[in-house]
Design an enzyme around this catalytic site. Structure first.
Site, mmCIF file in Angstrom:
data_model
loop_
_atom_site.group_PDB
_atom_site.id
_atom_site.type_symbol
_atom_site.label_atom_id
_atom_site.label_comp_id
_atom_site.label_asym_id
_atom_site.label_seq_id
_atom_site.Cartn_x
_atom_site.Cartn_y
_atom_site.Cartn_z
ATOM 1 N N GLY A 1 24.264 -14.735 24.525
ATOM 2 C CA GLY A 1 24.428 -15.982 25.284
ATOM 3 C C GLY A 1 24.277 -17.214 24.412
ATOM 4 N NE ARG B 1 25.676 -11.558 27.448
ATOM 5 C CZ ARG B 1 24.550 -12.154 27.055
ATOM 6 N NH1 ARG B 1 23.808 -11.585 26.124
ATOM 7 N NH2 ARG B 1 24.155 -13.284 27.583
ATOM 8 C CG ASP C 1 18.844 -6.051 23.400
ATOM 9 O OD1 ASP C 1 17.895 -5.272 23.179
ATOM 10 O OD2 ASP C 1 19.213 -6.371 24.543
ATOM 11 C CE LYS D 1 21.073 -15.834 21.435
ATOM 12 N NZ LYS D 1 22.089 -15.117 22.191
ATOM 13 C CB THR D 2 17.374 -15.926 23.470
ATOM 14 O OG1 THR D 2 17.565 -15.876 24.878
ATOM 15 C CG2 THR D 2 15.930 -15.577 23.147
HETATM 16 P P1 FBP Z 1 20.742 -13.968 25.492
HETATM 17 O O1 FBP Z 1 19.624 -13.039 25.780
HETATM 18 O O2 FBP Z 1 21.909 -13.316 24.921
HETATM 19 O O3 FBP Z 1 20.300 -15.163 24.697
HETATM 20 O O4 FBP Z 1 21.254 -14.530 26.897
HETATM 21 C C1 FBP Z 1 20.624 -15.502 27.624
HETATM 22 C C2 FBP Z 1 21.164 -15.616 29.025
HETATM 23 O O5 FBP Z 1 21.515 -16.956 29.251
HETATM 24 C C3 FBP Z 1 20.208 -15.111 30.091
HETATM 25 O O6 FBP Z 1 19.254 -16.085 30.443
HETATM 26 C C4 FBP Z 1 21.136 -14.762 31.223
HETATM 27 O O7 FBP Z 1 20.570 -13.804 32.097
HETATM 28 C C5 FBP Z 1 22.322 -14.189 30.499
HETATM 29 O O8 FBP Z 1 22.343 -14.820 29.227
HETATM 30 C C6 FBP Z 1 23.626 -14.434 31.215
HETATM 31 O O9 FBP Z 1 24.631 -13.734 30.569
HETATM 32 P P2 FBP Z 1 26.166 -14.100 30.562
HETATM 33 O O10 FBP Z 1 26.335 -15.251 29.624
HETATM 34 O O11 FBP Z 1 26.801 -12.873 30.010
HETATM 35 O O12 FBP Z 1 26.565 -14.452 31.957
#
Ligand code: FBP
Length: 550
Positions: free
Chosen positions: A81, A145, A176, A202-203
């Protein structure tokens, strides 16, 4: 492309670096600590990471570094994300590489990890880089992803590394993706490849942190963006005095975002998933907690308020957790049969015969929209897509029902009109706050120094983040140090441990000591929009979580 006034102004912003990285690159030396151990399961991890286990922590200091001027080819991946600041990690890495040797090259892998396996790249140039400095988003090279997990994917990654003659790959991602970085580093070593792998934390979720990683980048900007919006809604609620606002916040499993937003905005209620799980609360009990506040405020003629809900809540309510786990298994094992069912009604009937009696009853009692959302596809890492489950609507519906019962019993005499919101995507691509702009640039620059110094299997680390940037401590932490073995998809896998909200930690305890008052009184706090220019106490404050944790 047309540019906003702020975008033009942000191009001119010079991210701050820690003192150790501000000196001429030839003077950046490495200080090595003692060999390290993983946080658990040492024997298993040692055998899985034969070449990369147990390396020492490194810190940058003044001294000589005869490797730093090497010409390097490096590839960079944005994984998962979006999180504000990703472009600045690339900028820090790019500038470092060019300072080390003008001939060095940086390739961006397009669309996330699949860019590496499929060899889809773009060479980053000065003009391309300049277009993205201090901007939000991951649109410079895109993200994805894809999980690199099959032998074919590992082999394809090696092939790309060979073709591009890469000295290193930098993976900018969450827990991950950094687990993937560790596995890739080990794989390359095992195959005798010279390609090093470095991760960057990152996140927006804030759940990639530990003793050595104080925060993941993007959290700061995202929580400040959400807090601005929550504060605005609080003020609207306090002005109109007629709505209860139920706001679901992103963050996946962990409630760090909700907790930080609560500390910044003082809503009437903020649910914390980790506490709900620890207290083994049922859905009904969660609703009772909300109703208590609604009833008490109604007695004071305050028929309005704000409730914050972490998006992962449903996974932490024990009965829902059990239901989701059963659904995951049933849907995975009988995937073809499940996918062949033509309608939701058919799926429900089929599931009813396979779920345990308790889960089947719970599934049948859920509003149809929510039940349908529980059946949506899992992400490539096997996670339920909690951001797509409308928990705020579920809670509004259940609260309405409960309040009607209380009214009938003469225990409540108010008006309840509720609105649902979900804040998630609006925070992931904001212009990075000064903190994230500086932090990310430093992480990228640190990644360059780790690469030039020949290290692999490390995550770029910048610590002491509550101090001004020049006092930050930069270096690298071996990825294996942050790992343990966990059950994933039916077998034990090495993973970086996800950091959930600690109920004994200061951020939660601070919140818990105040929430009783917030539930009844109107104690709203209005943080306003992120400020990029102005006094340091307005522009450069780290999050309350970071401040309380130190
Ligand atoms: P990451 O763990 O990849 O940083 O993702 C964060 C996030 O924004 C989460 O808070 C949320 O549940 C998810 O991505 C949403 O995923 P997508 O962008 O695939 O809709």
């Amino acid at each position: 492309m047309e540019l906003s006034a702020l975008q033009k102004a942000r191009y001119a912003y010079n991210p701050k670096l820690p003192a150790s990285l501000s000196q001429p690159v030839d003077n950046i030396a490495l200080e090595f600590g003692d060999p390290t151990e993983s946080i658990a399961d040492q024997a298993e991890l040692k055998s899985l990471f034969k070449h990369s286990y147990g390396k020492p922590i490194v810190k940058f200091a003044s001294g000589s570094n005869d490797k730093i001027r090497r010409k390097l080819n490096v590839g960079v991946i944005l994984s998962g994300g979006q999180a504000p600041g990703g472009h600045n990690v690339i900028a820090g890495l790019y500038d470092g590489l060019k300072k080390g040797n003008k001939e060095s090259k940086l390739y961006g892998f397009l669309g996330g990890p699949s860019g590496l396996t499929d060899n889809k790249t773009v060479e980053i140039t000065d003009s391309m880089m300049d277009e993205y400095r201090n901007t939000g988003g991951f649109d410079m090279i895109g993200s994805g992803r894809t999980k690199i997990e099959t032998p074919e994917q590992f082999a394809a990654s090696l092939e790309t590394a060979k073709k591009l003659d890469l000295q290193a790959v930098v993976i900018i991602g969450g827990d991950d993706s950094n687990t993937n970085a560790a596995l890739l580093a080990e794989y390359f070593l095992d195959k005798g490849s010279p390609t090093q792998v470095i991760g960057c934390p990152k996140t927006i979720d804030g759940d990639l942190k530990n003793e050595h990683i104080e925060a993941s980048f993007g959290f700061d900007t995202a929580v400040k963006t959400y807090s601005e919006l929550i504060g605005n809604i609080e003020r609207d609620s306090n002005s109109a005095k007629k709505y209860w606002h139920f706001i679901k916040l992103m963050g996946r499993s962990a409630s760090h975002i909700a907790l930080e937003c609560a500390l910044q905005t003082q809503p009437n209620i903020c649910l914390i998933s980790e506490e709900v799980e620890a207290k083994k609360m049922s859905l009904g009990q969660v609703v009772d907690q909300i109703c208590d506040s609604v009833v008490q405020r109604a007695a004071k003629k305050q028929n309005y308020g704000v409730v914050l809900i972490p998006e992962g809540l449903v996974e932490f309510i024990p009965e829902m957790k059990k239901l989701i786990a059963e659904l995951n298994d049933i849907m995975a094992i009988n995937a073809d049969e499940f996918l062949a069912l033509p309608s939701f009604e058919d799926q429900s009937a089929w599931l009813g015969s396979k779920l345990s009696a308790e889960s089947s009853a719970l599934f049948a009692s859920l509003p149809q929209d929510i039940a349908k959302q529980l059946l949506m596809d899992r992400d490539p890492h096997g996670n339920v897509q909690v951001s797509r489950i409308e928990t705020e609507k579920l809670l509004i519906g259940m609260t309405e029902k409960k309040l009607a019962e209380l009214k009938k019993a003469g225990k409540y005499d108010g008006k309840f009109s509720a609105l649902g919101h979900f804040f998630g995507y609006e925070g992931r691509c904001a212009f990075p706050s000064n903190f994230d702009a500086d932090y990310c640039y430093s992480l990228g620059f640190s990644a360059f120094v780790l690469i030039a110094s020949g290290l692999t299997g490390y995550i770029s680390s910048v610590r002491n983040l509550v101090a001004p940037a020049d006092k930050w401590i930069a270096g690298g932490v071996p990825l294996t140090m942050m790992m343990n073995m966990e059950q994933r998809h039916g077998s034990k896998k090495p993973v970086i441990r996800k950091a959930l909200v600690e109920l004994e930690g200061k951020p939660f305890k601070t919140f818990a000591s105040k929430r009783g008052t917030w539930a009844v009184e109107t104690s709203f706090l209005f943080p306003g929009a992120i400020q990029y220019y102005g006094p340091a106490e307005v522009c450069d404050q780290p999050t309350k979580t970071l401040q309380l944790e130190h």
